[in-house]
Design an enzyme around this catalytic site. Structure first.
Site, PDB file in Angstrom:
ATOM      1  N   GLY A  71       3.512   1.882   7.826  1.00  0.00           N
ATOM      2  CA  GLY A  71       2.221   2.242   8.393  1.00  0.00           C
ATOM      3  C   GLY A  71       1.863   3.705   8.235  1.00  0.00           C
ATOM      4  N   GLY A  99       0.636   4.893   5.800  1.00  0.00           N
ATOM      5  CA  GLY A  99      -0.662   4.876   5.126  1.00  0.00           C
ATOM      6  C   GLY A  99      -1.716   4.111   5.914  1.00  0.00           C
ATOM      7  N   SER A 120       2.146   5.165  -2.143  1.00  0.00           N
ATOM      8  CA  SER A 120       2.438   5.729  -3.465  1.00  0.00           C
ATOM      9  C   SER A 120       3.461   4.895  -4.226  1.00  0.00           C
ATOM     10  CB  SER A 120       2.917   7.176  -3.321  1.00  0.00           C
ATOM     11  OG  SER A 120       4.045   7.244  -2.475  1.00  0.00           O
ATOM     12  N   ASP A 137       6.262  -4.159  -1.363  1.00  0.00           N
ATOM     13  CA  ASP A 137       5.677  -3.008  -0.659  1.00  0.00           C
ATOM     14  C   ASP A 137       6.744  -1.939  -0.413  1.00  0.00           C
ATOM     15  OD1 ASP A 137       3.848  -1.415   0.667  1.00  0.00           O
ATOM     16  OD2 ASP A 137       3.535  -2.794   2.340  1.00  0.00           O
ATOM     17  N   GLY A 138       6.280  -0.736  -0.147  1.00  0.00           N
ATOM     18  CA  GLY A 138       7.165   0.370   0.203  1.00  0.00           C
ATOM     19  C   GLY A 138       7.451   0.386   1.699  1.00  0.00           C
ATOM     20  N   ALA A 139       8.106   1.464   2.149  1.00  0.00           N
ATOM     21  CA  ALA A 139       8.396   1.631   3.579  1.00  0.00           C
ATOM     22  C   ALA A 139       8.522   3.120   3.867  1.00  0.00           C
ATOM     23  CB  ALA A 139       9.693   0.925   3.955  1.00  0.00           C
ATOM     24  N   THR A 153       0.844  -1.201   0.000  1.00  0.00           N
ATOM     25  CA  THR A 153       0.000   0.000   0.000  1.00  0.00           C
ATOM     26  C   THR A 153       0.875   1.245   0.000  1.00  0.00           C
ATOM     27  OG1 THR A 153      -1.706  -1.171   1.237  1.00  0.00           O
ATOM     28  CG2 THR A 153      -1.773   1.241   1.342  1.00  0.00           C
ATOM     29  N   GLU A 183      -0.511  -5.306   6.107  1.00  0.00           N
ATOM     30  CA  GLU A 183       0.820  -5.447   5.494  1.00  0.00           C
ATOM     31  C   GLU A 183       1.639  -6.495   6.245  1.00  0.00           C
ATOM     32  OE1 GLU A 183       1.295  -0.887   3.766  1.00  0.00           O
ATOM     33  OE2 GLU A 183       2.151  -1.360   5.696  1.00  0.00           O
TER      34      GLU A 183
HETATM   35  C1  5RP Z   1       1.422   2.122   4.229  1.00  0.00           C
HETATM   36  C2  5RP Z   1       2.896   1.908   4.221  1.00  0.00           C
HETATM   37  C3  5RP Z   1       3.653   2.412   3.060  1.00  0.00           C
HETATM   38  O1  5RP Z   1       4.413   1.380   2.526  1.00  0.00           O
HETATM   39  C4  5RP Z   1       4.562   3.515   3.528  1.00  0.00           C
HETATM   40  O2  5RP Z   1       3.787   4.492   4.186  1.00  0.00           O
HETATM   41  C5  5RP Z   1       5.325   4.145   2.361  1.00  0.00           C
HETATM   42  O3  5RP Z   1       4.436   4.853   1.564  1.00  0.00           O
HETATM   43  P1  5RP Z   1       4.892   5.654   0.280  1.00  0.00           P
HETATM   44  O4  5RP Z   1       5.359   4.645  -0.707  1.00  0.00           O
HETATM   45  O5  5RP Z   1       3.673   6.407  -0.149  1.00  0.00           O
HETATM   46  O6  5RP Z   1       6.013   6.583   0.716  1.00  0.00           O
HETATM   47  O7  5RP Z   1       3.472   1.337   5.120  1.00  0.00           O
HETATM   48  O8  5RP Z   1       0.842   1.711   5.428  1.00  0.00           O
END
Ligand code: 5RP
Length: 218
Positions: free
Chosen positions: A95, A97, A30, A81-83, A28, A103
């Site tokens: 987290g 988001g 961007s 996934d991102g971080a 989840t 996740e």
């Molecule tokens: C959502 C997350 C996302 O992976 C984290 O917030 C990174 O988001 P982005 O890619 O928008 O910087 O943990 O719960």
């Protein structure tokens, strides 16, 4: 390159970790959104996806990618996934988001966790980004008091309800040098659903978007 271009580059680079005919775990945010869009270009080669949020479900379905219930899956080769932050041991804070619990569940099932991030997320010590904690609403004040005893400064994320119907406390003020220990201690507080430290299940691979291209760390 802009930050979004770096995110797009790592989203595309993650496709090499997706085996043909598999169900893929999808995160989840961007950066994960760029991965989902890239996945759309190879949707004929995968069975579908398991998603970590309602937002990602919507995006996947919009691209015609079938979304499976995790309970119907016994094998998930990869989760992408991102971080919010990732350190050199590939432990993460996630987290931002508010999707941390799902996740953590989907990444626990996955054989490989591929983290995709732009270089602003790569840190020596975790903690500049506050640690999100998902909490059962009636336990919010109690959990906040317990977190203060652990040296943290919790802030209620106003107006946010998670996909699971809970609230988020963002904990400031920690320099997280023992991430596994803190992750475990937070989980012991009654009323905590989960916390955004991903240390017990860290990433297996980091694809980091930099001005010199996508770098791979294992
Ligand atoms: C959502 C997350 C996302 O992976 C984290 O917030 C990174 O988001 P982005 O890619 O928008 O910087 O943990 O719960």
């Amino acid at each position: 390159m802009t930050q979004n271009e770096l995110k797009e580059a790592v989203g595309r680079a993650a496709l090499q970790y997706v085996p043909d005919d598999c169900i893929v775990g999808v995160g989840t945010g961007s950066t994960a959104n760029y991965f989902i869009d890239a996945l759309g270009t190879m949707k004929g080669r995968i069975k579908g996806a398991v998603s970590s949020s309602e937002a990602s479900v919507k995006r996947l379905m919009g691209l015609g990618i079938e979304v499976f219930d995790l309970n119907t899956i016994d094998k998930l080769p990869v989760y992408v996934d991102g971080a919010d932050e990732i350190n050199h041991q590939l432990q993460m804070i996630k987290g931002g988001g508010a999707a941390l619990t799902r996740e953590k569940i989907v990444s626990a099932v996955a054989e490989q966790f591929i983290c995709i991030a732009d270089e602003s997320k790569y840190v020596t010590v975790l903690g500049k980004f506050p640690v999100p904690v998902e909490v059962i609403p009636m336990a919010r004040s109690y959990v906040a008091r317990e977190i203060v005893k652990l040296g943290g400064h919790p802030a209620y994320r106003e107006g946010v309800i998670t996909d699971n119907g809970n609230v988020i406390l963002d904990v400031h003020g920690w320099q997280v040098t023992e991430a596994t220990k803190l992750e475990t201690e937070l989980n012991q507080i009654v009323g905590v659903v989960t916390n955004g430290l991903f240390a017990r299940r860290r990433a297996d691979v980091l694809l980091l978007g930099t001005a010199d291209g996508v770098k791979t760390y294992k």
